[in-house]
Write an enzyme that holds these catalytic residues in place. Structure first.
Site, short mmCIF file in Angstrom:
data_model
loop_
_atom_site.label_atom_id
_atom_site.label_comp_id
_atom_site.label_asym_id
_atom_site.label_seq_id
_atom_site.Cartn_x
_atom_site.Cartn_y
_atom_site.Cartn_z
N ARG A 470 76.62 -131.90 -6.02
CA ARG A 470 77.21 -132.78 -7.04
C ARG A 470 77.87 -133.98 -6.37
O ARG A 470 78.45 -133.87 -5.29
CB ARG A 470 78.25 -131.98 -7.85
N LYS A 475 83.24 -134.64 -1.65
CA LYS A 475 82.06 -134.12 -0.94
C LYS A 475 81.52 -135.15 0.05
O LYS A 475 80.66 -134.84 0.87
CB LYS A 475 80.99 -133.70 -1.95
N THR A 577 77.76 -123.07 -1.68
CA THR A 577 76.69 -122.10 -1.46
C THR A 577 75.42 -122.80 -0.98
O THR A 577 74.55 -122.15 -0.41
CB THR A 577 76.38 -121.30 -2.74
N LYS A 581 72.22 -121.62 1.62
CA LYS A 581 70.79 -121.72 1.31
C LYS A 581 70.06 -122.52 2.38
O LYS A 581 68.95 -122.17 2.79
CB LYS A 581 70.62 -122.35 -0.07
#
Length: 692
Positions: A470, A475, A577, A581
């Protein structure tokens, strides 16, 4: 595809469809839309919870809203601006869902509450309310190799589909107006709440699905255990409040136990304390939901009255624990300054509060909920997030799956810890060659996707550097962009001969009302164009923005990644998460010691991850000390200054003059508070060196 995988029937379905001339993969990508039920990592994580619960064969049900439209479909216009279009995922129906009118519940909004004392005690009379019917649609969640769970989605219906009297008078629009505001409750996921009506709709949504779900839980308990009193509910059920959106389940359960089931206040309170567990997913104060007290009182009068009573009881107990400490009690109270604070409600009444990584749990104990920790030591725990690893390996990356199973067998599908056996092959030349072949095939698959969907040609032999999450300032996609600008400057200056070709991928949605995030998307496209026009830089760097990031796209993007960007400001990302991955698929992580990056670094060793920048305590120290001066860093660091100056020197194409100057301004001088609140400039040089 996911259900076929978990039912161990993928090969069978592929063979059956092949006989019909169909491809299972093509059928999934072209004919089965993704369920528009969640926003980013939180929604994806809920799906992972359910896969795990189903695989463990634990009795579980997830409850949410059957949104007619998902978050939004992201398109990018010719200039590089985000455009939001409706995500009509139910346009062709949903073959997996089963509606059950026999389980429909009535949810009440507004009205007047009267207290009437009768011989057998206090009776609450609710009149003049607006009823909404919650109709459940159930979807099966298959566990791996057996076991199943249920996803229950509630759809809002009007009790009366049409006001015939109004219609017969010729007032056609008015006859349908009542139905329309009711059905708006399950119309759109996450409507904008930067206005009064938007906030009202959000509050209706939150109460709608929590009320319906709690009513169902009580009905189900009474049907299964007719001889047990409701005081035994905590022995038979746990209600997980996954972030604060379902927090109204607490006063709603109190309401049902008090008003409909006749329990005393102390009995109802004890049941709630034993039934609810709360998982917090953020340390960002703006994401800890608060509702205007007057709005809740108007829309949910009885729930508000119970919440106010819970606050009075809680504050009285806090006074006993902290006599005279008014500020601490005010900070912990459920209602204060005209707002109902949902995180405080969860902390007050739940039996456990969970942080989703060990660092996150520590920050909750030491900072965000430090007063809760001092009041109830041991209540705040940390259970690090996980992922549906079979989906992100076996489904998303069949080439790597085949290589792993040729090497160590398939026992890891049930016990991911068995993947440790691959460590013995890290130095095996034949294995490494096969791994490289698989990675290259995945990169060619992504290159084909980009060519077919964006018309851009990318080199699968270049390094694929990916930041997919997002779009939010914490971030730090912007930190990535600044380093790309620095690399561009190095190449233009003739110092980039040794740089291997690299393709930078960005994939991110920005909230429709988040102007700064949308501006960063525009900036990414502008930087991409500037690089593309340069005859030398374009041979070394390419920037690609992948629109409408979703699970299907992630299943193509993640297996192709060489580098995984996990560069949030330390202390701001609860877990993450995507980091799991990407690394599961063989990407090297570049990141801060934030969220689950901490546990990843401990698991793989610091020689197998590239960590840079301030730690969470160091970042917190800068905030507290008030000694952070990004302007000084700008003046002293030539590489940073040159990169930042691109935002204002006219080298980037813009829709209007000085379009990106607000980003420049916020980093050096601040908008209305601290300059560079996410410490991009503080971490820039460490990030630049780590990238080299």
């Amino acid at each position: 595809m996911s259900n076929a995988l978990n039912l161990l029937q993928t090969d069978l379905y592929q063979a059956a469809l092949a006989e019909l001339g169909l491809s299972l993969e093509k059928l999934e990508s072209e004919a089965e839309p993704e369920a528009g039920l969640g926003n980013g990592g939180l929604g994806r994580l809920a799906a992972c919870f359910m896969d795990s619960l189903a695989t463990l064969n634990l009795p579980a049900m997830a409850c949410g809203i059957r949104y007619e439209y998902g978050l939004f479909r992201q398109k990018i216009d010719e200039a590089g601006n985000q455009i939001e279009t409706p995500d009509d995922w139910l346009q062709n129906g949903n073959a997996w869902e089963v509606p059950d009118m026999s389980q429909a519940m009535e949810v009440r909004f507004g009205g007047t509450i009267k207290e009437v004392w009768q011989e057998n005690g206090l009776k609450i009379i609710h009149t003049d309310y607006q009823p909404v019917i919650a109709v459940p649609y159930d979807m099966p969640i298959a566990g791996y190799g057996g076991g199943a769970a249920t996803l229950r989605l509630w759809s809002a219906r009007a009790p009366q589909r049409l006001d015939m009297k109004t219609f017969q008078r010729g007032e056609y629009a008015q006859s349908a107006a009542h139905r329309e505001w009711i059905e708006a409750i399950s119309k759109v996921l996450y409507p904008e709440d930067n206005n009064h009506e938007g906030k009202m709709l959000r509050l209706r949504q939150h109460y709608f699905f929590t009320s319906a779900s709690v009513q169902y839980i009580i009905r189900d308990f009474k049907q299964h255990y007719p001889d047990l009193p409701l005081t035994m509910l905590p022995e038979k059920a746990v209600i997980h409040i996954n972030d604060t959106h379902p927090a109204l389940a607490i006063p709603e359960l109190m309401r049902i136990l008090l008003d409909e089931e006749g329990l005393s206040w102390s009995q109802a309170y004890d049941v709630c304390r034993g039934t609810f567990a709360y998982t917090n997913h953020t340390v960002m104060s703006e994401a800890l939901e608060k509702w205007p007290e007057d709005m809740m009182k108007e829309l949910l009068p009885r729930v508000y009255a119970i919440t106010r009573a819970l606050n009075e009881v809680y504050c009285a107990r806090l006074w006993e624990a902290f006599p005279g400490q008014w500020q601490k009690i005010s900070d912990m109270s459920i209602i204060a300054n005209g707002q109902v604070r949902m995180a405080n409600l969860c902390c007050a009444v739940s039996f456990a509060v969970n942080g989703v990584s060990q660092l996150h749990a520590r920050i909750l104990r030491e900072d965000v909920f430090r007063n809760v920790q001092s009041y109830e030591p041991g209540k705040i725990i940390g259970i690090t997030n996980g992922i549906t690893f079979r989906r992100w390996l076996n489904k998303a990356n069949p080439g790597l799956t085949n290589l792993i199973e040729e090497t160590i067998g398939d026992g890891y599908r049930r016990d991911a810890a068995l993947l440790r056996e691959l460590a013995a092959y890290a130095g095996d030349a034949a294995f490494c060659v096969k791994f490289a072949e698989v990675k290259h095939q995945n990169k060619e698959r992504l290159a084909k996707y980009v060519k077919e969907n964006l018309g851009q040609t990318i080199d699968p032999d270049s390094i694929f550097d990916v930041q997919a999450k997002r779009l939010h300032e914490y971030k730090r996609q912007l930190l990535n962009v600044l380093n790309i600008l620095h690399m561009y400057d190095e190449i233009v200056a003739g110092r980039g001969e040794k740089l291997p070709p690299r393709t930078f991928f960005f994939a991110a949605k920005a909230s429709p009302g988040y102007d700064r995030a949308k501006l960063i998307i525009r900036l990414i496209h502008s930087v991409a164009r500037m690089i593309e026009k340069h005859p030398v830089a374009s041979k070394k760097i390419k920037v690609v923005f992948l629109p409408n990031y979703c699970v299907s796209l992630a299943e193509t993007l993640i297996p192709a990644a060489d580098i995984s960007e996990q560069i949030s400001t330390a202390g701001k990302e609860a877990s993450g998460t995507g980091n799991m991955k990407f690394m599961l698929n063989g990407a090297v992580t570049v990141g801060t010691l934030d969220g689950a990056n901490v546990e990843i670094s401990e698991a793989v060793g610091m020689d197998s991850i590239f960590i840079f920048g301030l730690t969470a305590p160091e970042a917190a120290g800068l905030y507290r000390a008030g000694r952070y001066h990004p302007g000084e860093i700008y003046e002293q660091n030539t590489a940073l200054r040159c990169a930042l100056d691109h935002l204002i020197d006219g080298s980037l194409d813009m829709d209007y003059d000085r379009q990106f100057s607000s980003i420049y301004q916020s980093l050096l001088f601040g908008d209305y508070g601290m300059a560079d609140p996410y410490l991009l400039l503080a971490d820039f040089d460490a990030y630049r060196q780590t990238q080299r």
